[in-house]
Write a protein that holds these residues in place. Structure first.
Motif, PDB file in Angstrom:
ATOM      1  N   PRO A  25       0.809  -1.232   0.000  1.00  0.00           N
ATOM      2  CA  PRO A  25       0.000   0.000   0.000  1.00  0.00           C
ATOM      3  C   PRO A  25       0.838   1.276   0.000  1.00  0.00           C
ATOM      4  O   PRO A  25       0.528   2.224  -0.728  1.00  0.00           O
ATOM      5  CB  PRO A  25      -0.817  -0.126   1.298  1.00  0.00           C
ATOM      6  N   THR A  56       0.034   1.180   8.071  1.00  0.00           N
ATOM      7  CA  THR A  56       0.093   0.013   7.176  1.00  0.00           C
ATOM      8  C   THR A  56       1.332  -0.852   7.363  1.00  0.00           C
ATOM      9  O   THR A  56       1.355  -1.998   6.894  1.00  0.00           O
ATOM     10  CB  THR A  56       0.028   0.449   5.695  1.00  0.00           C
ATOM     11  N   ASN A  91      -6.512  -5.829   9.851  1.00  0.00           N
ATOM     12  CA  ASN A  91      -6.116  -5.034   8.687  1.00  0.00           C
ATOM     13  C   ASN A  91      -7.325  -4.392   8.014  1.00  0.00           C
ATOM     14  O   ASN A  91      -7.225  -3.284   7.474  1.00  0.00           O
ATOM     15  CB  ASN A  91      -5.357  -5.909   7.688  1.00  0.00           C
ATOM     16  N   SER A  95      -7.838  -0.406   7.405  1.00  0.00           N
ATOM     17  CA  SER A  95      -8.226   0.176   6.114  1.00  0.00           C
ATOM     18  C   SER A  95      -9.423   1.101   6.270  1.00  0.00           C
ATOM     19  O   SER A  95      -9.489   2.169   5.645  1.00  0.00           O
ATOM     20  CB  SER A  95      -8.545  -0.935   5.103  1.00  0.00           C
ATOM     21  N   PHE A 115      -7.517   2.572  -1.446  1.00  0.00           N
ATOM     22  CA  PHE A 115      -7.661   1.900  -0.155  1.00  0.00           C
ATOM     23  C   PHE A 115      -9.033   1.248   0.020  1.00  0.00           C
ATOM     24  O   PHE A 115      -9.158   0.270   0.755  1.00  0.00           O
ATOM     25  CB  PHE A 115      -7.340   2.853   0.992  1.00  0.00           C
ATOM     26  N   ILE A 118      -8.316  -1.979  -1.461  1.00  0.00           N
ATOM     27  CA  ILE A 118      -7.555  -2.796  -0.508  1.00  0.00           C
ATOM     28  C   ILE A 118      -8.490  -3.386   0.551  1.00  0.00           C
ATOM     29  O   ILE A 118      -8.370  -4.559   0.916  1.00  0.00           O
ATOM     30  CB  ILE A 118      -6.447  -1.955   0.156  1.00  0.00           C
ATOM     31  N   LEU A 119      -9.435  -2.581   1.024  1.00  0.00           N
ATOM     32  CA  LEU A 119     -10.404  -3.064   2.010  1.00  0.00           C
ATOM     33  C   LEU A 119     -11.239  -4.213   1.443  1.00  0.00           C
ATOM     34  O   LEU A 119     -11.428  -5.238   2.111  1.00  0.00           O
ATOM     35  CB  LEU A 119     -11.310  -1.916   2.456  1.00  0.00           C
ATOM     36  N   THR A 122      -9.133  -7.292   1.203  1.00  0.00           N
ATOM     37  CA  THR A 122      -8.899  -7.842   2.544  1.00  0.00           C
ATOM     38  C   THR A 122     -10.115  -8.604   3.045  1.00  0.00           C
ATOM     39  O   THR A 122      -9.990  -9.706   3.598  1.00  0.00           O
ATOM     40  CB  THR A 122      -8.544  -6.716   3.526  1.00  0.00           C
TER      41      THR A 122
END
Length: 208
Positions: A25, A56, A91, A95, A115, A118-119, A122
């Motif tokens: 990230p 992060t 995590n 996020s 992000f 990314i969330l 995840t």
């Protein structure tokens, strides 16, 4: 030959360690700030990078050692699905904190959706871990960042062919490393790549 095999193992282990998912990230954020044609005061850039480095990288590492000390995880690579559940949940919470406090949509829209992607990745990995499937977090991270780079190159109309070539080489190196070390099966690598790439690709529609 035995020495060569030992050197190869060390090299592939080094690739997995150096390009650990916790670093990806921040690589995406630094790349964005280095390529964005928009004027962003250096004070803001510095503050964002420091905040994101803490959230992060340093915070997950500290939490890993805490979880290891209480017996919740055994390895920094989270080799079993059981080990992954709590770190992935944490995590995900990190996020959420980032997209609400550090990078809200009113400030830097590209990084906000980066992000968000990314969330989503995840959460997908978390759900698969609950279902006892171990998708490659390494591939999720590197493929997600690569897709973000591609989107930025289109968004800003910049030529980053050299960077993209390096990223594809890195994807191949990481996949080879994880296979050689028997950390994942080919399907786990493919699912990981898909989980990393697809959210970033879908979210491009909201900011490109």
């Amino acid at each position: 030959m035995e020495l060569n095999d030992k050197n190869l193992n060390q090299l592939l282990k080094s690739i997995s360690f150096i390009f650990h998912p916790v670093l990806m990230p921040l690589l995406g954020v630094v790349f964005y700030f280095s390529k964005s044609p928009r004027f962003i005061p250096m004070e803001i850039i510095r503050a964002k990078i420091i905040s994101l480095s803490i959230l992060t990288i340093f915070l997950p590492i500290l939490l890993y050692y805490l979880l290891k000390n209480i017996g919740q995880v055994q390895s920094f690579y989270l080799n079993s699905t059981k080990e992954r559940i709590l770190p992935l949940f944490i995590n995900g919470c990190i996020s959420v904190l980032i997209i609400n406090r550090v990078l809200p949509p009113t400030e830097i829209i590209e990084l906000y959706y980066f992000f968000v992607g990314i969330l989503i990745s995840t959460l997908a990995c978390f759900i698969l871990a609950l279902l006892n499937f171990k998708a490659s977090i390494h591939m999720i991270a590197v493929c997600g960042v690569t897709m973000f780079y591609i989107a930025l190159s289109i968004h800003f109309s910049i030529n980053i062919n050299g960077t993209l070539a390096l990223m594809f080489i890195l994807i191949g190196a990481i996949a080879t490393s994880r296979l050689h070390l028997k950390a994942h099966t080919p399907i786990e690598l493919l699912i990981g790549a898909f989980i990393g790439l697809l959210p970033q690709l879908i979210l491009v529609n909201y900011w490109l």
